[in-house]
Design an enzyme around this catalytic site. Structure first.
Site, PDB file in Angstrom:
ATOM      1  N   PRO A 101      39.252 -27.501  19.549  1.00 28.20           N
ATOM      2  CA  PRO A 101      40.237 -28.132  18.655  1.00 28.20           C
ATOM      3  C   PRO A 101      40.515 -27.193  17.348  1.00 28.20           C
ATOM      4  O   PRO A 101      39.521 -26.494  16.641  1.00 28.20           O
ATOM      5  CB  PRO A 101      39.575 -29.425  18.257  1.00 28.20           C
ATOM      6  CG  PRO A 101      38.275 -29.302  18.588  1.00 28.20           C
ATOM      7  CD  PRO A 101      38.200 -28.412  19.784  1.00 28.20           C
ATOM      8  N   ASN A 102      41.699 -27.479  16.806  1.00 27.01           N
ATOM      9  CA  ASN A 102      42.202 -26.779  15.490  1.00 27.01           C
ATOM     10  C   ASN A 102      42.298 -24.884  15.796  1.00 27.01           C
ATOM     11  O   ASN A 102      42.718 -24.328  14.620  1.00 27.01           O
ATOM     12  CB  ASN A 102      41.427 -27.085  14.514  1.00 27.01           C
ATOM     13  CG  ASN A 102      41.545 -28.715  14.228  1.00 27.01           C
ATOM     14  OD1 ASN A 102      42.658 -29.019  14.071  1.00 27.01           O
ATOM     15  ND2 ASN A 102      40.301 -29.303  14.061  1.00 27.01           N
ATOM     16  N   ARG A 106      45.502 -22.182   9.224  1.00 30.97           N
ATOM     17  CA  ARG A 106      44.274 -23.030   8.714  1.00 30.97           C
ATOM     18  C   ARG A 106      43.625 -22.268   7.781  1.00 30.97           C
ATOM     19  O   ARG A 106      43.136 -20.805   8.307  1.00 30.97           O
ATOM     20  CB  ARG A 106      43.679 -23.665   9.816  1.00 30.97           C
ATOM     21  CG  ARG A 106      42.581 -22.724  10.663  1.00 30.97           C
ATOM     22  CD  ARG A 106      41.877 -23.598  11.812  1.00 30.97           C
ATOM     23  NE  ARG A 106      40.702 -24.382  11.369  1.00 30.97           N
ATOM     24  CZ  ARG A 106      39.862 -24.645  12.161  1.00 30.97           C
ATOM     25  NH1 ARG A 106      39.854 -24.097  13.329  1.00 30.97           N
ATOM     26  NH2 ARG A 106      38.764 -25.486  11.732  1.00 30.97           N
ATOM     27  N   TYR A 138      39.101 -17.938   8.514  1.00 33.42           N
ATOM     28  CA  TYR A 138      39.444 -17.482   9.785  1.00 33.42           C
ATOM     29  C   TYR A 138      40.575 -16.541  10.032  1.00 33.42           C
ATOM     30  O   TYR A 138      40.696 -16.083  11.083  1.00 33.42           O
ATOM     31  CB  TYR A 138      40.222 -18.804  10.508  1.00 33.42           C
ATOM     32  CG  TYR A 138      39.240 -20.065  10.612  1.00 33.42           C
ATOM     33  CD1 TYR A 138      38.110 -20.015  11.517  1.00 33.42           C
ATOM     34  CD2 TYR A 138      39.171 -21.316   9.847  1.00 33.42           C
ATOM     35  CE1 TYR A 138      37.000 -20.941  11.340  1.00 33.42           C
ATOM     36  CE2 TYR A 138      38.371 -22.226  10.151  1.00 33.42           C
ATOM     37  CZ  TYR A 138      37.294 -22.206  10.636  1.00 33.42           C
ATOM     38  OH  TYR A 138      36.123 -23.108  10.718  1.00 33.42           O
ATOM     39  N   ASN A 158      34.625 -21.044  22.468  1.00 31.63           N
ATOM     40  CA  ASN A 158      34.641 -21.682  21.072  1.00 31.63           C
ATOM     41  C   ASN A 158      35.199 -22.982  21.054  1.00 31.63           C
ATOM     42  O   ASN A 158      36.246 -23.395  20.986  1.00 31.63           O
ATOM     43  CB  ASN A 158      35.661 -20.684  20.198  1.00 31.63           C
ATOM     44  CG  ASN A 158      35.588 -21.133  18.600  1.00 31.63           C
ATOM     45  OD1 ASN A 158      34.970 -21.863  18.409  1.00 31.63           O
ATOM     46  ND2 ASN A 158      36.035 -20.377  17.854  1.00 31.63           N
ATOM     47  N   ALA A 212      34.618 -27.761  16.068  1.00 23.99           N
ATOM     48  CA  ALA A 212      33.845 -28.779  15.778  1.00 23.99           C
ATOM     49  C   ALA A 212      32.992 -29.612  16.963  1.00 23.99           C
ATOM     50  O   ALA A 212      31.904 -30.064  16.511  1.00 23.99           O
ATOM     51  CB  ALA A 212      34.589 -29.742  14.730  1.00 23.99           C
ATOM     52  N   HIS A 225      29.333 -29.077  17.447  1.00 21.13           N
ATOM     53  CA  HIS A 225      28.135 -29.514  16.866  1.00 21.13           C
ATOM     54  C   HIS A 225      27.861 -30.841  17.249  1.00 21.13           C
ATOM     55  O   HIS A 225      26.814 -31.505  16.865  1.00 21.13           O
ATOM     56  CB  HIS A 225      28.534 -29.473  15.346  1.00 21.13           C
ATOM     57  CG  HIS A 225      29.204 -28.061  14.749  1.00 21.13           C
ATOM     58  ND1 HIS A 225      28.524 -27.270  14.834  1.00 21.13           N
ATOM     59  CD2 HIS A 225      30.546 -28.016  14.165  1.00 21.13           C
ATOM     60  CE1 HIS A 225      29.276 -26.133  14.483  1.00 21.13           C
ATOM     61  NE2 HIS A 225      30.351 -26.619  14.172  1.00 21.13           N
ATOM     62  N   ASP A 228      27.301 -31.170  28.870  1.00 20.14           N
ATOM     63  CA  ASP A 228      26.741 -31.419  30.212  1.00 20.14           C
ATOM     64  C   ASP A 228      27.798 -30.610  31.143  1.00 20.14           C
ATOM     65  O   ASP A 228      27.338 -30.312  32.000  1.00 20.14           O
ATOM     66  CB  ASP A 228      26.792 -32.913  30.439  1.00 20.14           C
ATOM     67  CG  ASP A 228      25.699 -33.598  29.720  1.00 20.14           C
ATOM     68  OD1 ASP A 228      24.804 -33.068  29.319  1.00 20.14           O
ATOM     69  OD2 ASP A 228      25.827 -34.922  29.639  1.00 20.14           O
ATOM     70  N   GLU A 247      28.815 -18.984  23.883  1.00 17.77           N
ATOM     71  CA  GLU A 247      29.319 -19.623  22.940  1.00 17.77           C
ATOM     72  C   GLU A 247      29.671 -18.648  21.681  1.00 17.77           C
ATOM     73  O   GLU A 247      28.835 -17.801  21.370  1.00 17.77           O
ATOM     74  CB  GLU A 247      28.185 -20.701  22.539  1.00 17.77           C
ATOM     75  CG  GLU A 247      28.833 -21.338  21.064  1.00 17.77           C
ATOM     76  CD  GLU A 247      27.648 -22.294  20.515  1.00 17.77           C
ATOM     77  OE1 GLU A 247      26.905 -22.612  21.351  1.00 17.77           O
ATOM     78  OE2 GLU A 247      27.677 -22.086  19.139  1.00 17.77           O
ATOM     79  N   HIS A 279      31.856 -18.186  17.629  1.00 12.75           N
ATOM     80  CA  HIS A 279      32.695 -18.621  16.408  1.00 12.75           C
ATOM     81  C   HIS A 279      33.126 -17.445  15.936  1.00 12.75           C
ATOM     82  O   HIS A 279      32.591 -16.401  15.634  1.00 12.75           O
ATOM     83  CB  HIS A 279      31.843 -19.525  15.581  1.00 12.75           C
ATOM     84  CG  HIS A 279      30.920 -20.808  16.373  1.00 12.75           C
ATOM     85  ND1 HIS A 279      31.733 -21.561  16.598  1.00 12.75           N
ATOM     86  CD2 HIS A 279      29.828 -20.662  16.945  1.00 12.75           C
ATOM     87  CE1 HIS A 279      31.199 -22.539  17.254  1.00 12.75           C
ATOM     88  NE2 HIS A 279      29.830 -21.900  17.758  1.00 12.75           N
ATOM     89  N   SER A 293      33.776 -17.555  12.622  1.00 14.26           N
ATOM     90  CA  SER A 293      33.282 -17.495  11.298  1.00 14.26           C
ATOM     91  C   SER A 293      31.659 -17.678  11.717  1.00 14.26           C
ATOM     92  O   SER A 293      31.260 -17.807  12.573  1.00 14.26           O
ATOM     93  CB  SER A 293      33.443 -18.870  10.393  1.00 14.26           C
ATOM     94  OG  SER A 293      33.234 -20.148  11.101  1.00 14.26           O
ATOM     95  N   ARG A 345      27.608 -21.384   6.615  1.00  8.80           N
ATOM     96  CA  ARG A 345      28.457 -22.594   6.075  1.00  8.80           C
ATOM     97  C   ARG A 345      27.767 -24.238   6.018  1.00  8.80           C
ATOM     98  O   ARG A 345      26.459 -24.056   5.818  1.00  8.80           O
ATOM     99  CB  ARG A 345      29.717 -22.764   7.020  1.00  8.80           C
ATOM    100  CG  ARG A 345      30.222 -21.287   7.192  1.00  8.80           C
ATOM    101  CD  ARG A 345      31.632 -21.230   8.080  1.00  8.80           C
ATOM    102  NE  ARG A 345      32.812 -22.464   7.608  1.00  8.80           N
ATOM    103  CZ  ARG A 345      33.569 -22.807   8.391  1.00  8.80           C
ATOM    104  NH1 ARG A 345      33.726 -22.264   9.565  1.00  8.80           N
ATOM    105  NH2 ARG A 345      34.342 -23.660   7.834  1.00  8.80           N
ATOM    106  N   ARG A 400      27.261 -27.550  10.522  1.00 10.19           N
ATOM    107  CA  ARG A 400      27.820 -26.542  11.184  1.00 10.19           C
ATOM    108  C   ARG A 400      26.643 -25.655  11.907  1.00 10.19           C
ATOM    109  O   ARG A 400      26.821 -24.769  12.960  1.00 10.19           O
ATOM    110  CB  ARG A 400      28.650 -25.486  10.703  1.00 10.19           C
ATOM    111  CG  ARG A 400      30.120 -26.219  10.228  1.00 10.19           C
ATOM    112  CD  ARG A 400      31.143 -25.146   9.885  1.00 10.19           C
ATOM    113  NE  ARG A 400      31.903 -25.622   8.869  1.00 10.19           N
ATOM    114  CZ  ARG A 400      33.106 -26.476   9.167  1.00 10.19           C
ATOM    115  NH1 ARG A 400      33.307 -26.541  10.643  1.00 10.19           N
ATOM    116  NH2 ARG A 400      33.985 -26.969   8.426  1.00 10.19           N
TER     117      ARG A 400
HETATM  118  C1  DQA Z   1      34.489 -22.508  14.496  1.00 13.17           C
HETATM  119  C2  DQA Z   1      33.429 -23.085  13.517  1.00 13.17           C
HETATM  120  C3  DQA Z   1      33.282 -24.672  13.519  1.00 13.17           C
HETATM  121  O1  DQA Z   1      32.286 -25.183  12.941  1.00 13.17           O
HETATM  122  C4  DQA Z   1      34.795 -25.155  13.008  1.00 13.17           C
HETATM  123  O2  DQA Z   1      34.643 -26.650  13.365  1.00 13.17           O
HETATM  124  C5  DQA Z   1      35.742 -24.507  13.694  1.00 13.17           C
HETATM  125  C6  DQA Z   1      35.966 -22.987  14.167  1.00 13.17           C
HETATM  126  C7  DQA Z   1      34.573 -20.873  14.466  1.00 13.17           C
HETATM  127  O3  DQA Z   1      35.119 -20.460  15.128  1.00 13.17           O
HETATM  128  O4  DQA Z   1      34.255 -20.403  13.250  1.00 13.17           O
HETATM  129  O5  DQA Z   1      37.048 -25.153  14.389  1.00 13.17           O
HETATM  130  O6  DQA Z   1      33.972 -22.619  15.683  1.00 13.17           O
END
Ligand code: DQA
Length: 149
Positions: free
Chosen positions: A9-10, A17, A22, A75, A78, A81, A88, A99, A101, A103, A108, A112
């Site tokens: 998401p996002n 954003r 980012y 990635n 959110a 978390h 699963d 995994e 990220h 950032s 942070r 997170r």
């Molecule tokens: C993220 C870090 C997450 O905490 C955040 O919710 C994101 C982006 C990152 O790539 O740094 O959406 O996964």
């Protein structure tokens, strides 16, 4: 060797954003950069993005059947978390998983700092922008090459 790169998401909002966190790159630009790096390092890539938890679960489950991939770079945004459903799903699939990220989540907010996905991954890479994904692809390549020996 083919790697499935999943963004949650996002991450479709990259470039718009919170640029101070980012960066300026769009998801399409970042994916193109990752694909080029992977091709130069002997890996094919396939990309998937969704804002929907169940669709991310489906993508993980079908890494082989739908995407024909040998490993997953994820990635989950959110969902990292708190999504035990994605955790699963990762436990269900027997391919290398990393995994990532963009950032440094540990520098942070407290919420997170917890990942409910990491214990079902081979490792975690964060804080290096687009390079987090490239490093994760190299890590998967090394795991697969070690297994093939
Ligand atoms: C993220 C870090 C997450 O905490 C955040 O919710 C994101 C982006 C990152 O790539 O740094 O959406 O996964």
């Amino acid at each position: 060797m083919k790697i499935l790169i999943i963004n949650g998401p996002n991450l479709n909002m990259l470039g718009a954003r919170e640029k101070e966190i980012y960066g300026e790159q769009t998801l399409a630009d970042m994916n193109a950069e990752i694909a080029e790096f992977c091709a130069a390092n002997g890996m094919e890539t396939v990309f998937y993005q969704s804002n929907i938890e169940g669709e991310l679960v489906g993508a993980v489950q079908s890494v082989i059947s739908r995407f024909g991939a040998d490993g997953i770079v994820l990635n989950a945004g959110a969902y990292t978390h708190y999504s035990h459903a994605i955790g699963d799903a990762l436990a269900c699939v027997k391919v290398p998983k990393v995994e990532v990220h963009i950032s440094n989540v540990h520098a942070r907010e407290n919420f997170r700092h917890l990942s409910v996905l990491a214990d079902n991954c081979n490792g975690v890479i964060c804080g290096f922008g687009a390079d987090s994904y490239k490093l994760a692809c190299l890590a998967i390549k090394h795991i697969l090459q070690r297994c093939a020996k």
